[in-house]
Design a protein around this motif. Sequence first.
Motif, PDB file in Angstrom:
ATOM      1  N   GLU A 182       0.845  -1.192   0.000  1.00  0.00           N
ATOM      2  CA  GLU A 182       0.000   0.000   0.000  1.00  0.00           C
ATOM      3  C   GLU A 182       0.877   1.237   0.000  1.00  0.00           C
ATOM      4  O   GLU A 182       1.813   1.339   0.790  1.00  0.00           O
ATOM      5  CB  GLU A 182      -0.898  -0.001   1.245  1.00  0.00           C
ATOM      6  N   GLY A 183       0.590   2.177  -0.914  1.00  0.00           N
ATOM      7  CA  GLY A 183       1.458   3.339  -1.105  1.00  0.00           C
ATOM      8  C   GLY A 183       0.999   4.573  -0.374  1.00  0.00           C
ATOM      9  O   GLY A 183       0.806   5.622  -0.992  1.00  0.00           O
ATOM     10  N   SER A 184       0.828   4.492   0.948  1.00  0.00           N
ATOM     11  CA  SER A 184       0.404   5.677   1.687  1.00  0.00           C
ATOM     12  C   SER A 184       1.583   6.474   2.244  1.00  0.00           C
ATOM     13  O   SER A 184       1.426   7.629   2.611  1.00  0.00           O
ATOM     14  CB  SER A 184      -0.524   5.289   2.843  1.00  0.00           C
ATOM     15  N   GLU A 185       2.759   5.859   2.335  1.00  0.00           N
ATOM     16  CA  GLU A 185       3.943   6.579   2.805  1.00  0.00           C
ATOM     17  C   GLU A 185       4.606   7.245   1.609  1.00  0.00           C
ATOM     18  O   GLU A 185       5.338   6.622   0.852  1.00  0.00           O
ATOM     19  CB  GLU A 185       4.915   5.629   3.506  1.00  0.00           C
ATOM     20  N   VAL A 186       4.317   8.528   1.443  1.00  0.00           N
ATOM     21  CA  VAL A 186       4.762   9.270   0.264  1.00  0.00           C
ATOM     22  C   VAL A 186       5.872  10.228   0.655  1.00  0.00           C
ATOM     23  O   VAL A 186       5.813  10.879   1.697  1.00  0.00           O
ATOM     24  CB  VAL A 186       3.576  10.066  -0.341  1.00  0.00           C
ATOM     25  N   PHE A 187       6.913  10.284  -0.163  1.00  0.00           N
ATOM     26  CA  PHE A 187       7.958  11.283   0.042  1.00  0.00           C
ATOM     27  C   PHE A 187       8.292  11.921  -1.295  1.00  0.00           C
ATOM     28  O   PHE A 187       8.048  11.355  -2.359  1.00  0.00           O
ATOM     29  CB  PHE A 187       9.214  10.664   0.689  1.00  0.00           C
ATOM     30  N   GLU A 188       8.829  13.129  -1.235  1.00  0.00           N
ATOM     31  CA  GLU A 188       9.091  13.905  -2.450  1.00  0.00           C
ATOM     32  C   GLU A 188      10.580  14.100  -2.643  1.00  0.00           C
ATOM     33  O   GLU A 188      11.323  14.315  -1.689  1.00  0.00           O
ATOM     34  CB  GLU A 188       8.396  15.269  -2.345  1.00  0.00           C
ATOM     35  N   MET A 189      11.015  13.990  -3.893  1.00  0.00           N
ATOM     36  CA  MET A 189      12.388  14.340  -4.278  1.00  0.00           C
ATOM     37  C   MET A 189      12.325  15.207  -5.519  1.00  0.00           C
ATOM     38  O   MET A 189      11.562  14.929  -6.439  1.00  0.00           O
ATOM     39  CB  MET A 189      13.227  13.092  -4.548  1.00  0.00           C
ATOM     40  N   ILE A 190      13.136  16.261  -5.531  1.00  0.00           N
ATOM     41  CA  ILE A 190      13.190  17.156  -6.685  1.00  0.00           C
ATOM     42  C   ILE A 190      14.333  16.732  -7.583  1.00  0.00           C
ATOM     43  O   ILE A 190      15.461  16.495  -7.112  1.00  0.00           O
ATOM     44  CB  ILE A 190      13.385  18.614  -6.227  1.00  0.00           C
ATOM     45  N   ARG A 191      14.061  16.611  -8.856  1.00  0.00           N
ATOM     46  CA  ARG A 191      15.088  16.217  -9.813  1.00  0.00           C
ATOM     47  C   ARG A 191      16.216  17.241  -9.846  1.00  0.00           C
ATOM     48  O   ARG A 191      15.955  18.444  -9.926  1.00  0.00           O
ATOM     49  CB  ARG A 191      14.480  16.075 -11.210  1.00  0.00           C
ATOM     50  N   PRO A 192      17.470  16.807  -9.781  1.00  0.00           N
ATOM     51  CA  PRO A 192      18.567  17.774  -9.776  1.00  0.00           C
ATOM     52  C   PRO A 192      18.691  18.497 -11.115  1.00  0.00           C
ATOM     53  O   PRO A 192      18.379  17.937 -12.174  1.00  0.00           O
ATOM     54  CB  PRO A 192      19.804  16.916  -9.492  1.00  0.00           C
ATOM     55  N   LYS A 193      19.128  19.744 -11.042  1.00  0.00           N
ATOM     56  CA  LYS A 193      19.345  20.534 -12.251  1.00  0.00           C
ATOM     57  C   LYS A 193      20.795  20.378 -12.719  1.00  0.00           C
ATOM     58  O   LYS A 193      21.701  20.260 -11.883  1.00  0.00           O
ATOM     59  CB  LYS A 193      19.036  21.999 -11.986  1.00  0.00           C
ATOM     60  N   PRO A 194      21.014  20.362 -14.021  1.00  0.00           N
ATOM     61  CA  PRO A 194      22.402  20.246 -14.504  1.00  0.00           C
ATOM     62  C   PRO A 194      23.220  21.476 -14.109  1.00  0.00           C
ATOM     63  O   PRO A 194      22.659  22.572 -13.979  1.00  0.00           O
ATOM     64  CB  PRO A 194      22.234  20.144 -16.024  1.00  0.00           C
ATOM     65  N   PRO A 195      24.493  21.304 -13.879  1.00  0.00           N
ATOM     66  CA  PRO A 195      25.330  22.463 -13.501  1.00  0.00           C
ATOM     67  C   PRO A 195      25.386  23.486 -14.629  1.00  0.00           C
ATOM     68  O   PRO A 195      25.388  23.147 -15.813  1.00  0.00           O
ATOM     69  CB  PRO A 195      26.693  21.838 -13.245  1.00  0.00           C
TER      70      PRO A 195
END
Length: 203
Positions: free
Chosen positions: A188-201
């Motif tokens: 069950e997918g109730s534990e949600v966390f967020e990650m932001i995609r890294p930007k290229p240098p």
Amino acid sequence: MFYATDANQHGLAHDPFKAIVAPRPIGWIGSKGSDGSINLSPYSFFNAVCDRPKIVMFSSDGKKDSVRNAEESGVFTANLVSRNLVEKMNASSIAVSYGVNEFELAGLTAKTGTLIDAPYVAEAFAVLECRVTEILNPRTLSGEPALNVMVFGQVVGIHIDETIIRNGRLDMSLARPVARMGYMDYSEGSEVFEMIRPKPPQS
């Protein structure tokens, strides 16, 4: 350990393949036959495959009722399986004769789509109305058709229960979507966390 899949000599009590390719979203497919009968069946080989346009796919081990109906009608629905509906989803997986109404067997309400003539689960938090774009058998290394039948559908309409909308987004911690793991296991997918995609240098 390592094993070649052609020999399938993994030495385990059960084949680990589907446990590795996990979690898998469940395609809870609603469909209607040319005879007017309706069907509801879950498929663990299901996913979104395209965003522009929106296309989903479910894969059936052989030409089962959902495939037959999608082929005859050209439409189907994909219903979100949430934790509060998982027992009813399981009830709809029973193997019964063609024409038996799994909505009734599972104690669910069947409603007709807004844009398509296919039933959907009224109790589901989200539903995709789909028009079939193609049906095919994947090919093996030898070029032979595999046993599975893949049904692709373009999403033409989406139903969302507004109780799972928070701050302009679907809050999946409220929807508590269920996924298929290996064997007879689910998650069950109730534990949600967020990650932001890294930007290229920047140069």
